[in-house]
Structure formats: C-alpha cells, structure tokens
Write a protein that holds these residues in place. Structure first.
Motif, PDB file in Angstrom:
ATOM      1  N   PHE A 112       0.829  -1.204   0.000  1.00 22.60           N
ATOM      2  CA  PHE A 112       0.000   0.000   0.000  1.00 22.60           C
ATOM      3  C   PHE A 112       0.867   1.259   0.000  1.00 22.60           C
ATOM      4  O   PHE A 112       0.618   2.198  -0.762  1.00 22.60           O
ATOM      5  CB  PHE A 112      -0.925  -0.003   1.214  1.00 22.60           C
ATOM      6  CG  PHE A 112      -1.694   1.277   1.400  1.00 22.60           C
ATOM      7  CD1 PHE A 112      -2.786   1.572   0.601  1.00 22.60           C
ATOM      8  CD2 PHE A 112      -1.306   2.196   2.367  1.00 22.60           C
ATOM      9  CE1 PHE A 112      -3.486   2.759   0.757  1.00 22.60           C
ATOM     10  CE2 PHE A 112      -1.999   3.380   2.532  1.00 22.60           C
ATOM     11  CZ  PHE A 112      -3.100   3.666   1.735  1.00 22.60           C
ATOM     12  N   LEU A 113       1.893   1.284   0.848  1.00 23.50           N
ATOM     13  CA  LEU A 113       2.778   2.447   0.917  1.00 23.50           C
ATOM     14  C   LEU A 113       3.535   2.633  -0.390  1.00 23.50           C
ATOM     15  O   LEU A 113       3.723   3.771  -0.852  1.00 23.50           O
ATOM     16  CB  LEU A 113       3.754   2.294   2.089  1.00 23.50           C
ATOM     17  CG  LEU A 113       3.125   2.332   3.492  1.00 23.50           C
ATOM     18  CD1 LEU A 113       4.201   2.066   4.547  1.00 23.50           C
ATOM     19  CD2 LEU A 113       2.447   3.664   3.750  1.00 23.50           C
ATOM     20  N   VAL A 123      -5.268   8.126  -1.955  1.00 22.65           N
ATOM     21  CA  VAL A 123      -4.372   8.727  -0.962  1.00 22.65           C
ATOM     22  C   VAL A 123      -3.215   9.452  -1.649  1.00 22.65           C
ATOM     23  O   VAL A 123      -2.836  10.561  -1.258  1.00 22.65           O
ATOM     24  CB  VAL A 123      -3.844   7.652   0.007  1.00 22.65           C
ATOM     25  CG1 VAL A 123      -2.815   8.245   0.957  1.00 22.65           C
ATOM     26  CG2 VAL A 123      -4.998   7.044   0.797  1.00 22.65           C
ATOM     27  N   GLY A 124      -2.638   8.833  -2.679  1.00 26.23           N
ATOM     28  CA  GLY A 124      -1.524   9.455  -3.387  1.00 26.23           C
ATOM     29  C   GLY A 124      -1.915  10.767  -4.029  1.00 26.23           C
ATOM     30  O   GLY A 124      -1.178  11.764  -3.957  1.00 26.23           O
ATOM     31  N   VAL A 176       1.835   6.592  -6.945  1.00 24.15           N
ATOM     32  CA  VAL A 176       0.789   7.508  -7.416  1.00 24.15           C
ATOM     33  C   VAL A 176       1.175   8.950  -7.106  1.00 24.15           C
ATOM     34  O   VAL A 176       1.015   9.851  -7.946  1.00 24.15           O
ATOM     35  CB  VAL A 176      -0.567   7.158  -6.767  1.00 24.15           C
ATOM     36  CG1 VAL A 176      -1.626   8.191  -7.151  1.00 24.15           C
ATOM     37  CG2 VAL A 176      -1.017   5.767  -7.194  1.00 24.15           C
ATOM     38  N   PHE A 177       1.707   9.172  -5.903  1.00 22.76           N
ATOM     39  CA  PHE A 177       2.116  10.529  -5.526  1.00 22.76           C
ATOM     40  C   PHE A 177       3.202  11.051  -6.464  1.00 22.76           C
ATOM     41  O   PHE A 177       3.150  12.195  -6.923  1.00 22.76           O
ATOM     42  CB  PHE A 177       2.620  10.538  -4.083  1.00 22.76           C
ATOM     43  CG  PHE A 177       3.224  11.859  -3.665  1.00 22.76           C
ATOM     44  CD1 PHE A 177       2.410  12.916  -3.299  1.00 22.76           C
ATOM     45  CD2 PHE A 177       4.596  12.041  -3.664  1.00 22.76           C
ATOM     46  CE1 PHE A 177       2.960  14.139  -2.926  1.00 22.76           C
ATOM     47  CE2 PHE A 177       5.157  13.258  -3.292  1.00 22.76           C
ATOM     48  CZ  PHE A 177       4.336  14.298  -2.923  1.00 22.76           C
ATOM     49  N   LYS A 237      -0.662  14.739  -2.836  1.00 28.10           N
ATOM     50  CA  LYS A 237      -0.104  15.735  -3.754  1.00 28.10           C
ATOM     51  C   LYS A 237      -0.812  17.073  -3.581  1.00 28.10           C
ATOM     52  O   LYS A 237      -0.174  18.139  -3.521  1.00 28.10           O
ATOM     53  CB  LYS A 237      -0.230  15.227  -5.191  1.00 28.10           C
ATOM     54  CG  LYS A 237       0.141  16.248  -6.263  1.00 28.10           C
ATOM     55  CD  LYS A 237      -1.086  16.721  -7.013  1.00 28.10           C
ATOM     56  CE  LYS A 237      -0.768  17.631  -8.168  1.00 28.10           C
ATOM     57  NZ  LYS A 237      -1.982  18.051  -8.907  1.00 28.10           N
ATOM     58  N   GLU A 238      -2.134  17.049  -3.470  1.00 32.19           N
ATOM     59  CA  GLU A 238      -2.884  18.280  -3.297  1.00 32.19           C
ATOM     60  C   GLU A 238      -2.557  18.954  -1.964  1.00 32.19           C
ATOM     61  O   GLU A 238      -2.488  20.182  -1.873  1.00 32.19           O
ATOM     62  CB  GLU A 238      -4.390  18.002  -3.382  1.00 32.19           C
ATOM     63  CG  GLU A 238      -4.851  17.469  -4.722  1.00 32.19           C
ATOM     64  CD  GLU A 238      -4.597  18.441  -5.856  1.00 32.19           C
ATOM     65  OE1 GLU A 238      -4.587  19.670  -5.604  1.00 32.19           O
ATOM     66  OE2 GLU A 238      -4.417  17.985  -6.996  1.00 32.19           O
ATOM     67  N   MET A 239      -2.323  18.150  -0.920  1.00 29.15           N
ATOM     68  CA  MET A 239      -2.034  18.721   0.391  1.00 29.15           C
ATOM     69  C   MET A 239      -0.636  19.340   0.446  1.00 29.15           C
ATOM     70  O   MET A 239      -0.429  20.360   1.111  1.00 29.15           O
ATOM     71  CB  MET A 239      -2.174  17.643   1.474  1.00 29.15           C
ATOM     72  CG  MET A 239      -3.599  17.146   1.674  1.00 29.15           C
ATOM     73  SD  MET A 239      -4.812  18.469   1.903  1.00 29.15           S
ATOM     74  CE  MET A 239      -5.543  18.580   0.259  1.00 29.15           C
ATOM     75  N   ILE A 240       0.317  18.754  -0.242  1.00 26.12           N
ATOM     76  CA  ILE A 240       1.660  19.338  -0.306  1.00 26.12           C
ATOM     77  C   ILE A 240       1.596  20.710  -0.981  1.00 26.12           C
ATOM     78  O   ILE A 240       2.215  21.687  -0.522  1.00 26.12           O
ATOM     79  CB  ILE A 240       2.627  18.407  -1.068  1.00 26.12           C
ATOM     80  CG1 ILE A 240       2.874  17.119  -0.280  1.00 26.12           C
ATOM     81  CG2 ILE A 240       3.948  19.114  -1.346  1.00 26.12           C
ATOM     82  CD1 ILE A 240       3.579  17.325   1.038  1.00 26.12           C
ATOM     83  N   ILE A 241       0.833  20.793  -2.063  1.00 27.50           N
ATOM     84  CA  ILE A 241       0.677  22.068  -2.771  1.00 27.50           C
ATOM     85  C   ILE A 241      -0.016  23.087  -1.874  1.00 27.50           C
ATOM     86  O   ILE A 241       0.396  24.257  -1.782  1.00 27.50           O
ATOM     87  CB  ILE A 241      -0.113  21.859  -4.074  1.00 27.50           C
ATOM     88  CG1 ILE A 241       0.704  21.030  -5.061  1.00 27.50           C
ATOM     89  CG2 ILE A 241      -0.501  23.200  -4.692  1.00 27.50           C
ATOM     90  CD1 ILE A 241      -0.039  20.686  -6.325  1.00 27.50           C
TER      91      ILE A 241
END
Length: 247
Positions: A4-5, A99-100, A11-12, A104-108
């Motif tokens: 999963f990780l 999740v991936g 994906v990220f 990505k959206e949260m990092i941005i």
C-alpha cells in the motif's frame, strides 16, 4: 501495508511530476488569493479589528476551497482521455490511488499557505507559531475531505464532465461567501446569518481565525475541528468507495 505504501508513493510521484517540471504554475494559481490579500486586506484595515489576523486565515480557507475542491479536474481529464482506464487495470491499490492524489494536493496547499503567511508578515500579520501550526493541520484535514469529494464528483461526471463544472461552480461561491471568508457576517441580514450557521465551513473559518490569533482556548476551535474531521471522514469514505468500484 508495504504494498500500500509503495503504491501510494508511486501515485504521488506520478501526480507530483508535473509540479516539479513547472513549479511556476503554483504561483500562477495563487494570483487571485494574492490579489485579495494585498488589495482587499488593505481595505479592511481597521474595519474588523486586527485585519490581518482576521483576513489571512480567511484567504487560506479560500485557497483550500478553490484548490483541493478543483483537484478533481485533473482526474476528470484523465477519465475523458482514457488514461485513467489504463491505470485502473494495473495492480495498484485503489485506496492508494486516492491517498496518493490527495497527498499531492495537500503538499501544494501547504506550500501555498506558508508562502501566503510569509508574505503577510511585512503587512502586519502577527505570527503565533503554535496557533499557525494547529491551523495548518486543521486546514490539511479539511483539504483532504474536499479533495476526496472532488474526485468523487469527477468520477460521477465522466465522461461528459458537465456535472463537475455545474456542481463545483454553483456550490463553491455560495459556500465561500456565506462562511464569512471575505466579509464579516455579523452585520448581514438575519436570514443570511441563519444560512451561514448551517454552513460547516463557517465553523472552520472561525476556528482558523482563533488559532491564527493565538487564542488556543477559544470554543470555536472545537467546532471547527469537528467540522473539518467530519468533512474529511465523509470525503475519504465516498472517495475510497468510488475508486474501489472502478471508473
């Protein structure tokens, strides 16, 4: 868990690659928030007490609404183009896909929020480190829910995409305005205040303003955190179910 990780990281990395190639796009996306920050924030100086402590959290919530809420557009483009169908037949974990993309959206969102805060310091914004950190965490939780709901909307809108544009535009601006992000709701007509109290984003905005002012014991923080967690839980549940059912 290891699989999963690994799938989440894959994906990220895939989703974040365009951002690494064209980082200037992040600044372009911040055009409207920066315009509001420098122009609208100055107009409110003295009208709402400490205007920057009041206005900066509102701008961050506005970025969260317009950013993660619009993140489903990328997924919609892939659904229309057919690239998402090819990805769905791979052995990648479906939850990891959600999740991936959300990571990505949260990092941005975090990068843009930190930049807004730094640019606000010379304008008179007072930095309360503990409150800012707690506020950013709450903002990320809220953004996770919005991003996931945006992905669900994109999946439901495929292949035409009309539903995505109609819902995102018709819901976004009323929610934004009725939460008191740009203007205080205290002087609004009674019927508008009633609708505003039914808006969960209102409680998140109030909590953000308390946190960024350093008022860590304000009761509004509890209500805002509960609203953010509820939106995140609903978004992740519906997003995970939509991904698992396939496109």
């Amino acid at each position: 868990m290891t699989t999963f990780l690994r799938d989440t990281a894959t994906v990220f990395s895939r989703e974040f690659a365009p951002v690494r190639r064209e980082p200037a796009g992040l600044l372009f996306e911040m055009g409207q928030p920066l315009l509001f920050l420098f122009l609208f924030g100055s107009l409110l100086d003295g009208a709402v007490g400490s205007s920057w402590q009041w206005f900066v959290p509102g701008i961050l919530v506005m970025m969260c609404l317009t950013g993660p809420m619009g993140s489903g557009y990328t997924l919609l483009v892939e659904l229309i183009g057919g690239s998402m169908e090819r990805l769905m037949v791979t052995p990648l974990n479906r939850t990891a896909m959600l999740v991936g993309r959300t990571m990505k959206e949260m990092i941005i969102l975090l990068a843009q929020a930190v930049l807004i805060i730094l640019l606000s310091l010379p304008l008179g914004f007072e930095l309360h480190p503990a409150g800012v950190l707690a506020g950013l965490i709450q903002l990320v939780v809220f953004g996770v829910g919005l991003g996931s709901l945006s992905f669900v909307l994109a999946i439901k809108s495929a292949p035409g995409g009309t539903l995505f544009y109609i819902v995102s535009q018709s819901v976004l601006f009323p929610v934004l305005l009725l939460s008191g992000v740009l203007l205080p709701m205290d002087t609004a007509p009674t019927w508008l205040r009633v609708i505003g109290h039914a808006n969960p984003v209102t409680y998140i905005v109030d909590a953000q303003r308390a946190l960024f002012s350093g008022d860590l014991l304000n009761p509004s923080i509890l209500y805002g955190t509960a609203a953010a967690c509820a939106i995140a839980a609903i978004g992740l549940y519906l997003g995970n179910r939509a991904m698992r059912r396939g496109v």
